[in-house]
Structures are given as C-alpha cells and as structure tokens.
Design a protein around this motif. Structure first.
Motif, PDB file in Angstrom:
ATOM      1  N   GLU A  10      -8.915  13.203  -0.470  1.00  0.00           N
ATOM      2  CA  GLU A  10      -9.430  12.062   0.206  1.00  0.00           C
ATOM      3  C   GLU A  10     -10.366  11.070  -0.493  1.00  0.00           C
ATOM      4  O   GLU A  10     -10.014   9.927  -0.469  1.00  0.00           O
ATOM      5  CB  GLU A  10      -9.993  12.391   1.697  1.00  0.00           C
ATOM      6  N   THR A  67       0.963   4.767   1.186  1.00  0.00           N
ATOM      7  CA  THR A  67       0.649   5.714   1.969  1.00  0.00           C
ATOM      8  C   THR A  67       0.837   7.184   1.760  1.00  0.00           C
ATOM      9  O   THR A  67       1.898   7.542   1.237  1.00  0.00           O
ATOM     10  CB  THR A  67       1.394   5.461   3.471  1.00  0.00           C
ATOM     11  N   LEU A 105      -8.315   9.353  -3.405  1.00  0.00           N
ATOM     12  CA  LEU A 105      -7.483   8.394  -2.599  1.00  0.00           C
ATOM     13  C   LEU A 105      -8.154   6.908  -2.466  1.00  0.00           C
ATOM     14  O   LEU A 105      -7.754   5.790  -2.370  1.00  0.00           O
ATOM     15  CB  LEU A 105      -6.584   8.824  -1.542  1.00  0.00           C
ATOM     16  N   ALA A 106      -9.467   7.315  -1.746  1.00  0.00           N
ATOM     17  CA  ALA A 106     -10.362   6.051  -1.127  1.00  0.00           C
ATOM     18  C   ALA A 106     -10.443   5.272  -2.188  1.00  0.00           C
ATOM     19  O   ALA A 106     -10.974   4.142  -2.210  1.00  0.00           O
ATOM     20  CB  ALA A 106     -11.332   6.834  -0.242  1.00  0.00           C
ATOM     21  N   VAL A 125       0.743  -1.195   0.044  1.00  0.00           N
ATOM     22  CA  VAL A 125       0.035   0.085   0.084  1.00  0.00           C
ATOM     23  C   VAL A 125       1.013   1.263  -0.130  1.00  0.00           C
ATOM     24  O   VAL A 125       1.683   1.347   0.606  1.00  0.00           O
ATOM     25  CB  VAL A 125      -1.118  -0.010   1.225  1.00  0.00           C
ATOM     26  N   ARG A 177      -3.552   4.717   0.051  1.00  0.00           N
ATOM     27  CA  ARG A 177      -4.272   5.249   1.513  1.00  0.00           C
ATOM     28  C   ARG A 177      -3.788   6.232   1.993  1.00  0.00           C
ATOM     29  O   ARG A 177      -2.684   6.654   2.185  1.00  0.00           O
ATOM     30  CB  ARG A 177      -3.965   3.725   2.438  1.00  0.00           C
ATOM     31  N   CYS A 178      -4.826   7.144   2.434  1.00  0.00           N
ATOM     32  CA  CYS A 178      -4.720   8.496   2.899  1.00  0.00           C
ATOM     33  C   CYS A 178      -4.404   8.327   4.405  1.00  0.00           C
ATOM     34  O   CYS A 178      -5.309   7.716   5.028  1.00  0.00           O
ATOM     35  CB  CYS A 178      -5.712   9.390   2.578  1.00  0.00           C
ATOM     36  N   VAL A 179      -3.279   8.542   4.829  1.00  0.00           N
ATOM     37  CA  VAL A 179      -2.745   8.410   5.987  1.00  0.00           C
ATOM     38  C   VAL A 179      -3.098   9.698   7.119  1.00  0.00           C
ATOM     39  O   VAL A 179      -3.017   9.700   8.491  1.00  0.00           O
ATOM     40  CB  VAL A 179      -1.611   7.876   6.591  1.00  0.00           C
TER      41      VAL A 179
END
Length: 141
Positions: free
Chosen positions: A30, A15, A33-34, A13, A40-42
């Motif tokens: 977001e 990040t 990215l989702a 993944v 993955r948006c961290v």
C-alpha cells in the motif's frame, strides 16, 4: 512570469488489488502504491477466497497476489478463476520463492506477471505498469 506546472498530467489511473496473508506485506504494498502517480490501491485481501470476492466486485486493472497463502482455496486456483471470470483484471504473482516452477505454475494459472518478493519496489511498479498496458512481465529477484 508563469509558474511551471510540476504536476503529472492525470492519465488513466491503474487500480490495484493487493493480496497477501501477511499484513506487513500488505502495508508495504500500500505504501509503495501510495507513492506512485497513476497507481491506486483499491483494496486488500488476506486469502484467496477474499481475493476472488473482491476482484469480482472491484474489477481492478491489476491484482498482486501472493502465491503461498493458507486457506481452502489455493492462490493458483484463485488466479485461474479470476483469469476466466474477470477478464479485465490481470494478475501479477508475488512470491517469496523465485524459481521457475513457481513462475511456470503462475503463468499456467493465467498470471500476466511474476515478481519475486525480493525484487526492488521499482521492479514491482514496472511490472504493474507493463501488465496494465497488456504486456506479460516475468521478473526474477
């Protein structure tokens, strides 16, 4: 018979940290990215100081950083600091100004990528994947 697997093989993944002083832009990032497998948006930061603090703590693979944020610390200074201090994080400069001066300044500060805010979401996704893979990616709008 056997059902074909439609899920993606879970690769590593990527990040991503999103940095912009506009909450609407962060929300859009977001959402983009989702919807992407393997990204993955961290975290999100709304200014350069928060970006430095979060990047140092979270050490994301990629940070998407707005170049024109208000605050004590400029986005370019923050990019330069992260490029020096957090070697595992690669920055993509995200700018409403799509001109060579902005691009050159971002690259000089240590950004791996440059994407205009007017570019399509696909362009941003492509830049994230390429930069995470170790490639410099400068896209204009």
């Amino acid at each position: 018979g056997q059902q074909a697997m439609t899920t993606h093989e879970p690769g590593p993944v990527i990040t991503v940290l999103c940095v912009d002083d506009n909450a609407d832009v962060l929300e859009v990032l977001e959402t983009i990215l989702a919807g992407e497998p393997g990204l993955r948006c961290v975290g999100c930061a709304e200014d350069a100081e928060a970006f430095v603090a979060l990047a140092t703590r979270l050490r994301p693979a990629v940070a998407i950083v707005d170049l024109s944020m208000p605050g004590r610390v400029s986005a370019l200074d923050a990019i330069a600091e992260i490029s020096r201090e957090v070697l595992t994080t690669r920055v993509i400069a995200h700018s409403g100004y799509d001109d060579s001066a902005s691009r050159d300044a971002a690259v000089e500060a240590g950004a791996w990528g440059f994407v205009s805010k007017h570019a399509a979401p696909e362009a941003l996704i492509e830049a994230i994947r390429r930069v995470a893979g170790g490639e410099v990616c400068l896209l204009s709008g």
